[in-house]
Design a protein around this motif. Structure first.
Motif, short mmCIF file in Angstrom:
data_model
loop_
_atom_site.label_atom_id
_atom_site.label_comp_id
_atom_site.label_asym_id
_atom_site.label_seq_id
_atom_site.Cartn_x
_atom_site.Cartn_y
_atom_site.Cartn_z
N ASP A 110 0.71 3.52 -21.49
CA ASP A 110 0.41 4.67 -22.35
C ASP A 110 1.63 5.10 -23.15
N LEU A 111 2.82 4.78 -22.63
CA LEU A 111 4.07 5.16 -23.28
C LEU A 111 5.09 4.06 -23.08
N LEU A 112 5.80 3.69 -24.14
CA LEU A 112 6.86 2.68 -24.05
C LEU A 112 8.23 3.35 -24.13
N LEU A 113 9.12 2.97 -23.24
CA LEU A 113 10.53 3.37 -23.34
C LEU A 113 11.28 2.15 -23.86
N HIS A 114 11.59 2.16 -25.17
CA HIS A 114 12.27 1.03 -25.80
C HIS A 114 13.78 1.20 -25.60
N VAL A 115 14.33 0.45 -24.65
CA VAL A 115 15.75 0.58 -24.29
C VAL A 115 16.59 -0.31 -25.20
N VAL A 116 17.66 0.26 -25.76
CA VAL A 116 18.53 -0.45 -26.71
C VAL A 116 19.97 -0.35 -26.22
N ASP A 117 20.70 -1.46 -26.25
CA ASP A 117 22.13 -1.46 -25.92
C ASP A 117 22.91 -1.06 -27.16
N ILE A 118 23.24 0.23 -27.28
CA ILE A 118 23.91 0.75 -28.47
C ILE A 118 25.32 0.17 -28.62
N SER A 119 25.89 -0.35 -27.52
CA SER A 119 27.25 -0.89 -27.59
C SER A 119 27.30 -2.31 -28.15
N HIS A 120 26.13 -2.95 -28.30
CA HIS A 120 26.10 -4.32 -28.84
C HIS A 120 26.20 -4.27 -30.36
N PRO A 121 27.07 -5.09 -30.97
CA PRO A 121 27.26 -5.04 -32.43
C PRO A 121 25.98 -5.29 -33.23
N GLN A 122 25.06 -6.08 -32.68
CA GLN A 122 23.83 -6.42 -33.42
C GLN A 122 22.60 -5.73 -32.83
N PHE A 123 22.76 -4.49 -32.36
CA PHE A 123 21.63 -3.85 -31.69
C PHE A 123 20.45 -3.62 -32.64
N GLU A 124 20.71 -3.48 -33.95
CA GLU A 124 19.60 -3.28 -34.89
C GLU A 124 18.75 -4.55 -34.99
N ASP A 125 19.39 -5.72 -34.93
CA ASP A 125 18.65 -6.99 -34.92
C ASP A 125 17.81 -7.10 -33.64
N HIS A 126 18.39 -6.63 -32.53
CA HIS A 126 17.66 -6.67 -31.26
C HIS A 126 16.39 -5.82 -31.34
N ILE A 127 16.51 -4.64 -31.96
CA ILE A 127 15.35 -3.76 -32.12
C ILE A 127 14.27 -4.48 -32.93
N ALA A 128 14.68 -5.14 -34.02
CA ALA A 128 13.73 -5.86 -34.87
C ALA A 128 13.04 -6.99 -34.09
N SER A 129 13.80 -7.71 -33.24
CA SER A 129 13.23 -8.81 -32.45
C SER A 129 12.20 -8.29 -31.46
N VAL A 130 12.53 -7.18 -30.79
CA VAL A 130 11.59 -6.60 -29.83
C VAL A 130 10.33 -6.11 -30.53
N ASN A 131 10.51 -5.46 -31.69
CA ASN A 131 9.34 -4.98 -32.45
C ASN A 131 8.44 -6.12 -32.89
N GLN A 132 9.06 -7.26 -33.23
CA GLN A 132 8.28 -8.43 -33.65
C GLN A 132 7.39 -8.93 -32.51
#
Length: 410
Positions: A279-301
């Protein structure tokens, strides 16, 4: 006295390409990830070989000259494994093995190998075995080169081809059997999910090694296996969690990764049912990783592939204790200021400020900002719960009211 265990790492080298679709920065980023994958699998990386080509060589992936360099290095340093950053075709793998005379592994098989190491339950082992067989089936030809089927002539007719066809039939039968077994387990798991009643379901999703299991342990006070390696979690774990007096179910799922093998996406679709039914997703992101925005895009895909993009989502930016912005000198005109130079406060004012309050910055390890995180999760779960059970809304007051009433939150 117990002797200290000595871990022997295989010697390996990495091979990557700069192509029209992948520039040098992106290639280096992928090779960094590939090195982490190799280390997780039990290999020591001695060297990286890179080449710039418009597209991969259809016969040997890299050019003839670069292949000679790799072969010379492999022979000189007695390297046992060469790992390629992209999935090789069966023909490429066969040609490269003939030239380098050592074990050839591509990114797909490396990930499959790590999954095979990590799988604990019967279900996870079945899924990994199915993915391995589907990967292996078109590559069986290369495994029977000792029979010299291709030469033909007297004494060479029949046996080799017969044996390879026998193997193919065995593998196809095994794939069919595993698919039936997974269907049976899927029904069992669907029954388990059905037996959990109408409790609100929350799923942790995100890139691999972003701290999902650590966060799971802190929220649920459980002891789910967590380690600073890729794919530490393969088996979905579900725990009942209570914040204040509001109960809900929290599940920890397998991490995602870029260039995820299609065989794994297909065989692990059933594991991702926990995400589909959440019912709810907790999308966890490693903010310390230099490419965390790419990681977000991969998970969303991948979430889009499993039709879960439209679910209510709370972005959880983890590891703020490890975040360090790169130094920036305003007088240096040669360096352009990028996201790598942003402080956490500056990041919060970028696109993250447009998530309508659906983002939180925490450290699961040090429990930084954890009370605010608990409040956000409570509020979001309460919204869903009250919609589902409007008649007992009064049982779950606002989070602040609970804290005020008890003096402190447990």
């Amino acid at each position: 006295m117990l002797e200290k265990e000595q871990i022997e790492y295989e010697k390996c080298v990495l091979v990557g390409l700069v192509t029209q679709k992948q520039d040098a920065d992106k290639m280096n980023e992928y090779l960094d990830e590939l090195e982490f994958l190799a280390h997780t699998a039990g290999a020591e990386v001695l060297k990286r070989f890179t080449q710039k080509l418009e597209r991969p060589n259809p016969k040997t992936f890299i050019g003839t000259g670069k292949m000679e360099d790799v072969a010379a290095y492999v022979e000189q340093h007695e390297v046992g494994t060469v790992i390629f950053d992209d999935e090789l075709t069966p023909a490429q793998q066969k040609n490269i093995e003939r030239l380098l005379k050592c074990k050839i592994v591509d990114r797909t098989y490396l990930i499959l190998d790590i999954f095979a190491q990590r799988a604990q339950t019967s279900y996870a082992r079945t899924q990994v075995e199915l993915a391995q067989y589907e990967y292996l089936l078109p590559r069986l030809v290369g495994l029977w080169t000792h029979l010299e089927r291709q030469r033909g002539g007297i004494g060479m007719r029949g046996p080799g081809e017969t044996e390879i066809e026998t193997d193919r039939r065995i593998v196809r039968d095994r794939i069919s059997l595993l698919k039936k077994k997974i269907k049976t387990i899927d029904k069992q798991m669907a029954t388990q999910r059905g037996n959990r009643g109408a409790l609100v379901r929350v799923a942790l999703v995100g890139y691999t090694n972003v701290g999902k299991s650590t966060l799971m342990n802190v929220i649920s006070k459980s002891d789910v296996f967590a380690e600073n390696k890729l794919f530490a979690t393969l088996d979905t774990t579900v725990r009942k969690v209570v914040i204040g007096n509001l109960p809900f179910l929290l599940s920890d799922t397998v991490g995602f990764i870029r260039k995820l093998p299609t065989q794994l996406v297909d065989s692990f679709k059933s594991t991702l049912d926990e995400v589909r039914e959440a019912d709810l997703l907790l999308h966890v992101v490693d903010i310390s990783h230099p490419q965390f925005e790419d990681h977000i895009a991969s998970v969303n895909q991948i979430l889009d592939e499993i039709e879960s993009m439209d679910k209510p989502t709370l972005m959880v930016f983890n590891k703020i204790d490890a975040y360090k912005a790169e130094a920036y000198d305003e007088d240096d005109l040669m360096i352009e200021r990028t996201g790598a130079h942003y402080s956490l406060e500056e990041w919060k004012n970028t696109w993250m400020s447009r998530t309508n309050g659906d983002s939180i910055f925490i450290s699961a390890l040090n429990k930084d900002n954890f009370e605010t995180f608990r409040k956000k999760v409570y509020d979001r779960v309460r919204e869903i719960h009250v919609t589902r059970f409007p008649y007992n809304a009064f049982l779950y007051p606002e989070y602040e009211d609970q804290v005020d009433a008890t003096g402190e939150e447990e």
